[in-house]
Scaffold this motif. Structure first.
Motif, PDB file in Angstrom:
ATOM      1  N   ARG A  28       0.673  -1.231   0.086  1.00 33.38           N
ATOM      2  CA  ARG A  28       0.011  -0.014  -0.021  1.00 33.38           C
ATOM      3  C   ARG A  28       0.975   1.251  -0.029  1.00 33.38           C
ATOM      4  O   ARG A  28       0.732   2.175  -0.737  1.00 33.38           O
ATOM      5  CB  ARG A  28      -0.890   0.146   1.255  1.00 33.38           C
ATOM      6  N   GLN A  29       1.885   1.232   0.825  1.00 33.52           N
ATOM      7  CA  GLN A  29       2.883   2.426   0.922  1.00 33.52           C
ATOM      8  C   GLN A  29       3.544   2.646  -0.344  1.00 33.52           C
ATOM      9  O   GLN A  29       3.830   3.780  -0.575  1.00 33.52           O
ATOM     10  CB  GLN A  29       3.639   2.250   2.180  1.00 33.52           C
ATOM     11  N   LEU A  30       4.181   1.361  -0.789  1.00 32.57           N
ATOM     12  CA  LEU A  30       4.889   1.599  -2.382  1.00 32.57           C
ATOM     13  C   LEU A  30       3.779   2.113  -3.407  1.00 32.57           C
ATOM     14  O   LEU A  30       4.596   2.976  -4.190  1.00 32.57           O
ATOM     15  CB  LEU A  30       5.292   0.055  -2.634  1.00 32.57           C
ATOM     16  N   ALA A  39       3.677  11.466 -10.709  1.00 25.05           N
ATOM     17  CA  ALA A  39       3.480  12.830 -10.664  1.00 25.05           C
ATOM     18  C   ALA A  39       4.675  13.825 -11.023  1.00 25.05           C
ATOM     19  O   ALA A  39       4.765  14.585 -11.564  1.00 25.05           O
ATOM     20  CB  ALA A  39       2.790  13.414  -9.315  1.00 25.05           C
ATOM     21  N   SER A  40       5.733  13.211 -10.212  1.00 20.99           N
ATOM     22  CA  SER A  40       7.305  13.803 -10.586  1.00 20.99           C
ATOM     23  C   SER A  40       7.841  13.899 -11.814  1.00 20.99           C
ATOM     24  O   SER A  40       8.205  14.732 -12.452  1.00 20.99           O
ATOM     25  CB  SER A  40       8.343  13.261  -9.409  1.00 20.99           C
ATOM     26  N   GLU A  41       7.259  12.723 -12.477  1.00 24.93           N
ATOM     27  CA  GLU A  41       8.015  12.350 -13.632  1.00 24.93           C
ATOM     28  C   GLU A  41       7.163  13.296 -14.919  1.00 24.93           C
ATOM     29  O   GLU A  41       7.813  13.896 -15.707  1.00 24.93           O
ATOM     30  CB  GLU A  41       7.691  10.901 -14.351  1.00 24.93           C
ATOM     31  N   LEU A  42       5.854  13.122 -14.655  1.00 24.61           N
ATOM     32  CA  LEU A  42       5.132  14.293 -15.432  1.00 24.61           C
ATOM     33  C   LEU A  42       5.353  15.618 -15.239  1.00 24.61           C
ATOM     34  O   LEU A  42       5.751  16.516 -16.337  1.00 24.61           O
ATOM     35  CB  LEU A  42       3.443  14.159 -15.211  1.00 24.61           C
ATOM     36  N   MET A  43       5.818  16.004 -13.917  1.00 27.18           N
ATOM     37  CA  MET A  43       6.011  17.351 -13.787  1.00 27.18           C
ATOM     38  C   MET A  43       7.577  17.944 -14.421  1.00 27.18           C
ATOM     39  O   MET A  43       7.606  19.013 -15.162  1.00 27.18           O
ATOM     40  CB  MET A  43       6.106  17.817 -12.180  1.00 27.18           C
ATOM     41  N   THR A  44       8.541  17.023 -14.099  1.00 31.32           N
ATOM     42  CA  THR A  44       9.847  17.157 -14.430  1.00 31.32           C
ATOM     43  C   THR A  44       9.820  17.317 -16.103  1.00 31.32           C
ATOM     44  O   THR A  44      10.546  18.122 -16.547  1.00 31.32           O
ATOM     45  CB  THR A  44      10.745  16.234 -14.081  1.00 31.32           C
ATOM     46  N   PHE A  45       9.308  16.460 -16.493  1.00 34.06           N
ATOM     47  CA  PHE A  45       9.183  16.316 -18.031  1.00 34.06           C
ATOM     48  C   PHE A  45       8.396  17.417 -18.735  1.00 34.06           C
ATOM     49  O   PHE A  45       8.923  18.144 -19.645  1.00 34.06           O
ATOM     50  CB  PHE A  45       8.444  15.142 -18.641  1.00 34.06           C
ATOM     51  N   VAL A  74      16.881  15.176 -13.924  1.00 35.30           N
ATOM     52  CA  VAL A  74      15.746  14.648 -12.716  1.00 35.30           C
ATOM     53  C   VAL A  74      14.898  13.751 -13.097  1.00 35.30           C
ATOM     54  O   VAL A  74      14.522  12.681 -12.426  1.00 35.30           O
ATOM     55  CB  VAL A  74      15.051  16.010 -12.290  1.00 35.30           C
ATOM     56  N   TYR A  75      14.377  13.879 -14.472  1.00 37.03           N
ATOM     57  CA  TYR A  75      13.321  12.869 -14.766  1.00 37.03           C
ATOM     58  C   TYR A  75      13.862  11.601 -14.646  1.00 37.03           C
ATOM     59  O   TYR A  75      13.215  10.463 -14.430  1.00 37.03           O
ATOM     60  CB  TYR A  75      12.962  13.349 -16.016  1.00 37.03           C
ATOM     61  N   ALA A  76      14.935  11.493 -15.384  1.00 36.79           N
ATOM     62  CA  ALA A  76      15.864  10.121 -15.547  1.00 36.79           C
ATOM     63  C   ALA A  76      15.939   9.472 -14.269  1.00 36.79           C
ATOM     64  O   ALA A  76      15.624   8.215 -14.008  1.00 36.79           O
ATOM     65  CB  ALA A  76      17.082  10.430 -16.091  1.00 36.79           C
ATOM     66  N   VAL A  77      16.541  10.189 -13.168  1.00 33.50           N
ATOM     67  CA  VAL A  77      16.548   9.928 -11.786  1.00 33.50           C
ATOM     68  C   VAL A  77      15.146   9.193 -11.218  1.00 33.50           C
ATOM     69  O   VAL A  77      15.019   8.146 -10.844  1.00 33.50           O
ATOM     70  CB  VAL A  77      17.123  10.886 -10.837  1.00 33.50           C
ATOM     71  N   VAL A  78      14.250  10.169 -11.298  1.00 33.34           N
ATOM     72  CA  VAL A  78      12.791   9.808 -10.734  1.00 33.34           C
ATOM     73  C   VAL A  78      12.458   8.475 -11.476  1.00 33.34           C
ATOM     74  O   VAL A  78      11.855   7.572 -10.953  1.00 33.34           O
ATOM     75  CB  VAL A  78      11.956  10.978 -10.984  1.00 33.34           C
ATOM     76  N   ARG A  79      12.618   8.496 -12.856  1.00 31.31           N
ATOM     77  CA  ARG A  79      11.944   7.287 -13.726  1.00 31.31           C
ATOM     78  C   ARG A  79      12.769   6.040 -13.153  1.00 31.31           C
ATOM     79  O   ARG A  79      12.135   4.959 -13.101  1.00 31.31           O
ATOM     80  CB  ARG A  79      12.419   7.508 -15.231  1.00 31.31           C
ATOM     81  N   ALA A  81      13.975   5.635 -10.264  1.00 35.06           N
ATOM     82  CA  ALA A  81      13.456   5.080  -8.941  1.00 35.06           C
ATOM     83  C   ALA A  81      11.884   4.389  -9.228  1.00 35.06           C
ATOM     84  O   ALA A  81      11.601   3.732  -8.216  1.00 35.06           O
ATOM     85  CB  ALA A  81      13.484   6.269  -7.904  1.00 35.06           C
ATOM     86  N   ASP A  82      11.136   4.776  -9.957  1.00 36.08           N
ATOM     87  CA  ASP A  82       9.790   4.496 -10.137  1.00 36.08           C
ATOM     88  C   ASP A  82       9.804   2.670 -10.719  1.00 36.08           C
ATOM     89  O   ASP A  82       9.091   2.182 -10.091  1.00 36.08           O
ATOM     90  CB  ASP A  82       9.283   5.386 -11.175  1.00 36.08           C
ATOM     91  N   VAL A  83      11.118   2.705 -11.366  1.00 33.96           N
ATOM     92  CA  VAL A  83      11.103   1.326 -11.801  1.00 33.96           C
ATOM     93  C   VAL A  83      11.505   0.390 -10.914  1.00 33.96           C
ATOM     94  O   VAL A  83      10.930  -0.680 -10.706  1.00 33.96           O
ATOM     95  CB  VAL A  83      12.177   1.376 -13.060  1.00 33.96           C
ATOM     96  N   LYS A  84      12.260   0.905  -9.915  1.00 32.74           N
ATOM     97  CA  LYS A  84      12.799   0.068  -8.727  1.00 32.74           C
ATOM     98  C   LYS A  84      11.685  -0.214  -7.781  1.00 32.74           C
ATOM     99  O   LYS A  84      11.446  -1.211  -7.307  1.00 32.74           O
ATOM    100  CB  LYS A  84      13.852   0.636  -7.999  1.00 32.74           C
TER     101      LYS A  84
END
Length: 616
Positions: A28-30, A39-45, A74-79, A81-84
């Motif tokens: 649930r937390q993940l 949301a971060s990916e959409l914002m940074t892109f 930043v998008y690449a880093v967040v992306r 982290a999202d995959v992990k």
């Protein structure tokens, strides 16, 4: 990796529930984190696009270009982290599925596990009578295998008996060790779950046979043998060197650009043309491996990382993890070849990689190298994974049955079977326990009314022996046995499609029994109602004749019967035949004790029950 010792099913149920609740909370937390990442990916892109637009419409605004690059970073880093985070969700979901299934097992629901019905064989020496395979069977309770090879191996082991004390001790040591490695086993089973696995049905297993067949087909292919020779490698390196030299010469103005372009195009078409047939053959052969190879590699990787101590597990692990040329490295290399084939689907990549790096040639060369180095070991590696898979399932069964005991196996050249508090594993806490000793070469005639417990007792004797001789826990306070052959005849059926009547089927089974006993050093036979398909007098005479004949062989027997006349054999040969019974008490109602005692049963219940039906 040790874990807490649980002593009851209630404690196990609480343990599994706690695991499910913990994993549910983590998932649930993940998933909340996942929404933040999206949301971060959409914002940074989006900010990167805005920065690029501003850069394009403004003069002398390099800071906007730098801002766009920063947002993309930043998008690449967040992306990433999202995959992990997605992988963490997937892993925990798989673990939760495993724990939910084990919680079902503890509650007595085995529907999400395979029953092994395809292994049913009415002609087998004992598995059909002992309910080893099928719905609610022994296999249904044990099977946690995640590969078809492991399932087959488990079925093979349950259908056979280890030959002696040393072999049993070796397997039991491995089973006990895995029972204590709860986290490792759970992660192993989770790694083997297919994406479509659920609690509603039996999990789809990775097909070991399909992998072995596909890999064998790949290994048996004869393709482009020249690609593996040293002179072709030298020619490829020279061609690439010339191409890069032309590029450098073009850059400094020594030669025209057309020279490098023509060389690169010619090089690309030459490489693709020479290797196209080989690539097509490889692609066709390895296409079947895509579904299961990744899961198989995960299982091998998990096995390779384990800290095993038992001799059996260490040996199997050693055969798999042989350094750079071991199973993990081999299957990993094959997986990389598959990924390279997938990348060829990108048209631009196909052109550029062949133009600059001769990728098709080196792909074929890598395949040839893999083929030569690994094919002799593939079948052995698949066998090792299957064995560990079966042992892990047996370890889970051991963990889930905390009240079961360890059998004592002795080295004696005779039938030894001494049981205290013996009961059938399917009955659980409601089972009535019995003490019983079988002496070598002697016969036990068991009488009793219908439903008094005769057949259940016979199966208790047989199934616990199967467990003991497979290194598994037994359902008794104490069980001491030697290694001997086992043959049963309890559930004979007719076969109308082959024109075999019930009586004929019985005769065929008894002939099979005699042939088996003549070939074995020592055999325990367990029979339930010999010659049921004939009249009472013929049945009695035939049963006596059979028992007198089989008594001349190195055979020990337990025979259940309704025919009280057969119990008179004890009077004639008290040194070989002994009477035991399951007595009932008749009053206003029938009392079943399910306790075996010496003597002959006198009370029968058929007439009593029928009178009750007729008077109602």
């Amino acid at each position: 990796m040790a874990n807490k010792k649980y002593t009851t099913k209630e404690e196990l149920a609480a343990f599994y529930q706690e695991k499910v609740d913990t994993l549910t909370a983590e998932i649930r937390q993940l998933k909340k984190n996942n929404m933040t990442y999206i949301a971060s990916e959409l914002m940074t892109f989006g900010l990167a696009i805005v920065a690029v637009v501003v850069y394009c419409v403004k003069d002398d605004s390099s800071q906007w270009l730098m801002a766009a690059l920063a947002m993309l970073a930043v998008y690449a880093v967040v992306r990433k982290a999202d995959v992990k985070n997605g992988r963490r969700i997937d892993k925990r979901a798989r673990l939760r599925t495993v724990y939910e299934k084990e919680k079902k097992y503890v509650s007595g629901d085995f529907t999400c596990f395979s029953g092994g019905s395809r292994y049913k064989d009415p002609q087998h020496a004992f598995t059909f009578d002992m309910d080893v395979f099928g719905h609610e069977s022994l296999y249904n309770r044990i099977d946690r295998t995640v590969t078809t090879g492991g399932g087959d191996m488990l079925a093979q082991w349950l259908g056979s008996l280890l030959p002696g004390k040393a072999e049993v001790a070796r397997r039991r040591e491995a089973v006990d060790e895995l029972a204590g490695m709860e986290q490792w086993r759970t992660e192993y089973m989770a790694a083997g779950l297919r994406p479509d696995s659920s609690l509603d049905g039996k999990a789809e297993k990775t097909d070991s046979g399909e992998i072995l067949r596909a890999v064998s087909e790949v290994g048996g292919m004869t393709i482009a043998p020249k690609a593996g020779r040293p002179w072709t490698l030298a020619a490829a390196v020279a061609a690439m060197a010339c191409f890069f030299a032309l590029i450098v010469a073009t850059a400094v103005g020594v030669v025209p650009a057309t020279a490098a372009v023509l060389w690169g195009v010619a090089q690309m078409f030459t490489v693709i043309g020479l290797n196209l047939k080989s690539i097509r053959y490889i692609s066709r052969a390895v296409e079947k491996l895509h579904a299961g190879l990744g899961t198989y590699i995960s299982l091998i990787s998990h096995i390779a990382k384990a800290d095993f101590h038992s001799e059996e597990l260490k040996q199997l692990q050693g055969r798999l993890a042989g350094g750079d040329d071991g199973a993990l490295a081999s299957f990993g290399q094959l997986d990389e070849i598959l990924k390279s084939l997938d990348r060829r689907g990108n048209f631009i990549g196909l052109i550029l990689f062949n133009m600059f790096a001769l990728s098709d040639y080196f792909l074929v060369r890598r395949f040839l190298k893999w083929q030569r180095a690994n094919m002799p070991s593939i079948s052995e590696w698949v066998d090792c994974v299957s064995r560990i898979d079966a042992l892990a399932a047996m370890g889970t069964f051991r963990f889930n049955e905390p009240k079961a005991a360890t059998a004592e196996v002795v080295d004696e050249d005779k039938v030894v079977y001494e049981a205290k508090g013996l009961y059938h594993p399917f009955l659980g806490d409601k089972a009535v326990r019995n003490d019983f000793t079988v002496s070598d070469g002697e016969y036990y005639i068991v009488t009793g009314a219908n439903m008094a417990g005769k057949s259940t007792f016979l199966r208790s004797v047989g199934v616990n022996y199967i467990l003991a001789m497979n290194g598994l826990p037994v359902f008794a306070d104490r069980l001491r046995v030697s290694a001997f052959n086992l043959f049963t005849s309890m559930r004979t059926t007719d076969d109308l499609s082959r024109g075999i009547s019930y009586f004929n089927a019985e005769l065929l089974r008894l002939r099979q029994l005699l042939d088996c006993c003549r070939q074995a050093r020592r055999t325990l036979i367990i029979l339930d109602e010999i010659l049921k398909g004939t009249n009472s007098l013929d049945k009695l005479n035939g049963s006596r004749l059979f028992l007198e004949a089989v008594a001349e062989l190195p055979v020990t027997g337990i025979i259940a019967t309704h025919d009280l006349e057969l119990s008179k054999m004890e009077d004639e040969r008290p040194d070989r035949f002994h009477n035991w019974c399951f007595e009932i008490e008749l009053a206003d109602n029938i009392t079943y004790t399910y306790k075996i005692t010496r003597g002959v049963a006198r009370n029968q219940n058929a007439t009593f029950l029928l009178k009750g039906i007729l008077s109602s």
